[in-house]
Design an enzyme around this catalytic site. Sequence first.
Site, short mmCIF file in Angstrom:
data_model
loop_
_atom_site.label_atom_id
_atom_site.label_comp_id
_atom_site.label_asym_id
_atom_site.label_seq_id
_atom_site.Cartn_x
_atom_site.Cartn_y
_atom_site.Cartn_z
CG ASP A 1 -2.25 -1.52 1.07
OD1 ASP A 1 -1.84 -1.93 0.10
OD2 ASP A 1 -2.33 -1.03 2.24
CG HIS B 1 -5.36 -10.99 -2.78
ND1 HIS B 1 -7.42 -10.98 -2.40
CD2 HIS B 1 -5.53 -10.70 -1.13
CE1 HIS B 1 -7.73 -10.10 -1.21
NE2 HIS B 1 -6.21 -10.63 -0.62
NE ARG C 1 -15.64 -5.19 -25.16
CZ ARG C 1 -15.61 -6.32 -24.95
NH1 ARG C 1 -14.57 -7.45 -24.77
NH2 ARG C 1 -16.35 -7.29 -25.66
NE ARG D 1 -1.21 -9.89 0.22
CZ ARG D 1 -2.95 -9.25 0.92
NH1 ARG D 1 -3.42 -9.04 0.98
NH2 ARG D 1 -2.61 -10.43 1.52
O1 F6P Z 1 -2.19 -3.47 3.02
C1 F6P Z 1 -2.57 -4.76 2.39
C2 F6P Z 1 -3.46 -4.93 1.49
O2 F6P Z 1 -3.19 -5.95 0.08
C3 F6P Z 1 -4.39 -3.78 1.15
O3 F6P Z 1 -4.24 -3.68 -0.32
C4 F6P Z 1 -6.12 -5.21 0.49
O4 F6P Z 1 -6.75 -3.93 0.95
C5 F6P Z 1 -5.32 -5.48 2.21
O5 F6P Z 1 -3.95 -5.87 2.15
C6 F6P Z 1 -6.86 -7.18 1.51
O6 F6P Z 1 -6.60 -7.37 2.79
P1 F6P Z 1 -7.02 -9.38 2.77
O7 F6P Z 1 -5.55 -10.38 2.24
O8 F6P Z 1 -6.75 -9.45 4.32
O9 F6P Z 1 -7.84 -9.35 2.30
#
Ligand code: F6P
Length: 363
Positions: free
Chosen positions: A138, A272, A173, A275
């Site tokens: 974040d 996700h 689009r 991440r």
């Molecule tokens: O804080 C990192 C983050 O990936 C945020 O961007 C997101 O809102 C949150 O965690 C999602 O959390 P979880 O993995 O618990 O759904």
Amino acid sequence: MKATIAVLTSGGDAPGMNAAVRAVVRVAAHKGVHVVGFEDGYEGLVDGRVRELTRQGPSGPCPIDAVDDALPRGGTILGTARSARFMTVEGRAAAARNLDGMLGLVVLGGDGSMRGLHLLASEHPGRFQVMGVPASIDNDIGCTAMALGVDTALNTIVEACDRLSDTAGSHRRAFVVEVMGRRSGYLAMASAVACGADAVLVPEEGRSEESIVEAVAKLVREGFSPARGKRRMLVVKAEGVEIPCTRLVRRVEERLADVEPRVDLRAAVLGHLVRGGAPSYFDRMVGARLALSAVDAILAGATDEMCAWMPTVQGGVETRDPSVRRFSLERVLEETAALLDPSSTVTRWRLGLLRRVEGALAI
Ligand code: F6P
């Protein structure tokens, strides 16, 4: 008793956490200090679930293979969690008992993790030292320009948007792409320019749903008009902008019902996906350097601080790395709170830069 440092990863995982854990272990071992890792963040600290990360080598401690092999892996080999129990006084007292006899604890995590760490240090002074390393995609942690994971996440967003652009351009689009970030618009702001987005929506702008729908409809209408002739449009939306992607798309489509030929909009929530994945060069390099400073700081007797990369504010304590300074966790938490306020200097600077770079990009 052998000198020991503990490490844990907390909150949402972030690419680069493993690189930093590995560096903590290697640097500490090199200085003759053993390292243990608590599992699943503060949950494991409260329960005393601990793993040896070093073993006795021929001339002192050395990292176990699992630590050395973790460098290129995303996620965290230690596991992570958001611990409700650690947010209680009793939970932190149990955690403190599990640290007794150790030199200190290095915590890799985001704003909530730094808050918890400061409480632990304040409630148990003199028992052990604590040091934070900012790690959260974040990028919403005060004092540091970058947190671990942000660079990798941005690269993943850019790649995903390039792919979406291919299909968008083929079908004429517009896509609304939502990226993570909790209440921070940093990932959206920083990726939008690199993705060639037509607009970016961030919570820091504080716009109402009505004005967002209005602005996106106008943008898409003009972009696809014969005079402008675009074939693909991208709007990057931060998750902190509360209107769900699908509702935004539906409401904009309703406003464009009169446009001929018909304009097609689609929503994509990256979630996700952003991440995970192998850490970039930058996240590995910054992870290693922040970890080095964190271990150095603990061995020098410092506590209740966080190591910051290229600080965004004045002050702090210098380290032997010119790009890293240490700030008290109290100051970090103040600056973190200020970041979410659109009047904060850093947030205003980020928004101002975005506008200067791309003119009307921020809507
Ligand atoms: O804080 C990192 C983050 O990936 C945020 O961007 C997101 O809102 C949150 O965690 C999602 O959390 P979880 O993995 O618990 O759904």
